[in-house]
Motif scaffolding. Structure first.
Motif, mmCIF file in Angstrom:
data_model
loop_
_atom_site.group_PDB
_atom_site.id
_atom_site.type_symbol
_atom_site.label_atom_id
_atom_site.label_comp_id
_atom_site.label_asym_id
_atom_site.label_seq_id
_atom_site.Cartn_x
_atom_site.Cartn_y
_atom_site.Cartn_z
ATOM 1 N N PRO A 106 19.464 116.805 -150.365
ATOM 2 C CA PRO A 106 20.073 116.928 -151.690
ATOM 3 C C PRO A 106 21.142 115.858 -151.933
ATOM 4 O O PRO A 106 22.007 115.624 -151.087
ATOM 5 N N GLY A 107 21.039 115.202 -153.082
ATOM 6 C CA GLY A 107 22.001 114.173 -153.440
ATOM 7 C C GLY A 107 21.699 112.803 -152.883
ATOM 8 O O GLY A 107 22.344 111.819 -153.260
ATOM 9 N N MET A 108 20.714 112.694 -152.006
ATOM 10 C CA MET A 108 20.340 111.415 -151.414
ATOM 11 C C MET A 108 19.072 110.911 -152.088
ATOM 12 O O MET A 108 18.063 111.620 -152.144
ATOM 13 N N ASN A 109 19.107 109.696 -152.614
ATOM 14 C CA ASN A 109 17.959 109.169 -153.353
ATOM 15 C C ASN A 109 16.852 108.630 -152.453
ATOM 16 O O ASN A 109 15.696 108.561 -152.863
ATOM 17 N N GLU A 110 17.210 108.240 -151.233
ATOM 18 C CA GLU A 110 16.192 107.764 -150.299
ATOM 19 C C GLU A 110 15.570 108.954 -149.563
ATOM 20 O O GLU A 110 16.220 109.985 -149.373
ATOM 21 N N GLU A 147 3.768 107.399 -137.618
ATOM 22 C CA GLU A 147 4.426 106.497 -138.561
ATOM 23 C C GLU A 147 5.728 107.137 -139.017
ATOM 24 O O GLU A 147 5.766 108.352 -139.238
ATOM 25 N N LEU A 148 6.770 106.342 -139.174
ATOM 26 C CA LEU A 148 8.044 106.856 -139.683
ATOM 27 C C LEU A 148 8.796 105.707 -140.334
ATOM 28 O O LEU A 148 8.996 104.661 -139.715
ATOM 29 N N TYR A 149 9.186 105.915 -141.572
ATOM 30 C CA TYR A 149 9.960 104.881 -142.258
ATOM 31 C C TYR A 149 10.679 105.471 -143.461
ATOM 32 O O TYR A 149 10.330 106.545 -143.957
ATOM 33 N N MET A 150 11.680 104.759 -143.924
ATOM 34 C CA MET A 150 12.452 105.177 -145.084
ATOM 35 C C MET A 150 11.743 104.735 -146.366
ATOM 36 O O MET A 150 11.125 103.676 -146.415
ATOM 37 N N HIS A 151 11.857 105.586 -147.387
ATOM 38 C CA HIS A 151 11.311 105.263 -148.703
ATOM 39 C C HIS A 151 12.484 105.002 -149.641
ATOM 40 O O HIS A 151 13.463 105.749 -149.646
ATOM 41 N N CYS A 152 12.375 103.954 -150.437
ATOM 42 C CA CYS A 152 13.499 103.528 -151.272
ATOM 43 C C CYS A 152 13.826 104.542 -152.362
ATOM 44 O O CYS A 152 13.102 105.506 -152.593
#
Length: 206
Positions: A106-110, A147-152
Motif C-alpha cells: 500500500p502506498g508504493m507505486n512499484e 524469475e524475479l524483478y521489480m515493475h516500474c
C-alpha cells in the motif's frame, strides 16, 4: 468490427521496439534482501495460474503483512485461507505448476513480480509460522522462484490508485449482494445476501 490484429512476434516488434538490455538484466531469479523487504511489507498478492489447456485465472490473496514466508533465496510460501471452495488456483497448480505473483505494498507505486513453479503442501514445519488468529491453514503453496524483478510505477501513476480523491463514491457502485442477485437470478433480496456475505467475512476469515 474491423480490427487489425497482431499475429506474430515480428509484427509485434514492428510496433514495440526491443527493450534496452537493462530491461532483461533486472531479472535476478532469486529473492534478495530488497525482495525480502517488499514481501515482508506486502499484505496483498495476486496469484496467476493456468490450467493444462492454458485457461488462465488470477486470484487475490490477502493476509497481514509478513504472512508470506521466504524459506530461502529461491522458495516462498503462501498460505491458502478459507474461500468459496472452488479451489481454482489449486486445481490449476496440480495440472500446470507455472505461476506468476504480483506483490503490492500500500502506498508504493512499484510492484514486485515473481514467476516460478508451485507445489501444494498439506503440512510442513513452517505451517506453524502461517498461523493467523490462531488458525492453521490446511494447505499452502510453495513457489520455487525462476524469475524475479521489480515493475516500474507507471501503471499505478496512470491509475492514481493510491489517491483517495480519485476513488469513486462506494455508494455509486452495486454491492456484491446486488451483483450476485442480478447475475445469478436469485430470488433472495440483495440486502439479505449482503448480510450473509458480511457474516461469512467476519466469522470465516481464517
Amino acid at each position: 468490427m474491423k480490427m487489425r490484429t497482431v499475429e506474430t512476434e515480428e509484427q509485434l516488434r514492428e510496433i514495440v521496439k526491443e527493450p534496452p538490455q537493462t530491461a532483461w538484466d533486472k531479472d535476478i531469479a532469486r529473492i534478495d534482501n530488497h525482495a525480502r523487504t517488499i514481501i515482508a511489507h506486502s499484505p496483498f498478492v495476486l496469484l496467476a495460474t493456468a490450467d493444462a489447456d492454458g485457461t488462465c485465472d488470477v486470484s487475490p490473496r490477502g493476509d497481514p503483512a509478513g504472512s508470506v514466508l521466504v524459506l530461502d533465496d529461491h522458495h516462498l510460501v503462501l498460505a491458502d485461507r478459507p474461500g468459496n471452495h472452488r479451489v481454482d488456483s489449486l486445481r490449476n497448480v496440480l495440472r500446470n505448476p507455472h505461476v506468476g505473483l504480483l506483490f503490492i505494498v500500500p502506498g508504493m507505486n512499484e510492484t514486485l513480480r515473481v514467476n516460478g513453479t508451485a507445489t501444494l503442501v498439506s503440512d510442513a514445519p513452517f505451517f506453524d509460522d502461517l498461523v493467523v488468529q490462531g488458525k492453521r491453514p490446511r494447505l499452502a503453496v510453495v513457489v520455487e522462484v525462476t524469475e524475479l524483478y521489480m515493475h516500474c510505477a507507471k501503471a499505478f501513476l496512470r491509475s492514481s490508485l493510491w489517491k483517495p480523491d480519485t476513488w469513486p463514491d462506494r455508494g455509486s457502485l452495486p454491492s456484491l449482494g446486488r451483483i450476485a442477485k442480478d447475475q445469478m437470478g436469485l430470488k433472495v433480496p440483495a440486502k439479505v445476501i449482503d448480510a450473509g456475505l458480511a457474516l461469512d467475512a467476519r466469522t470465516n476469515r481464517y
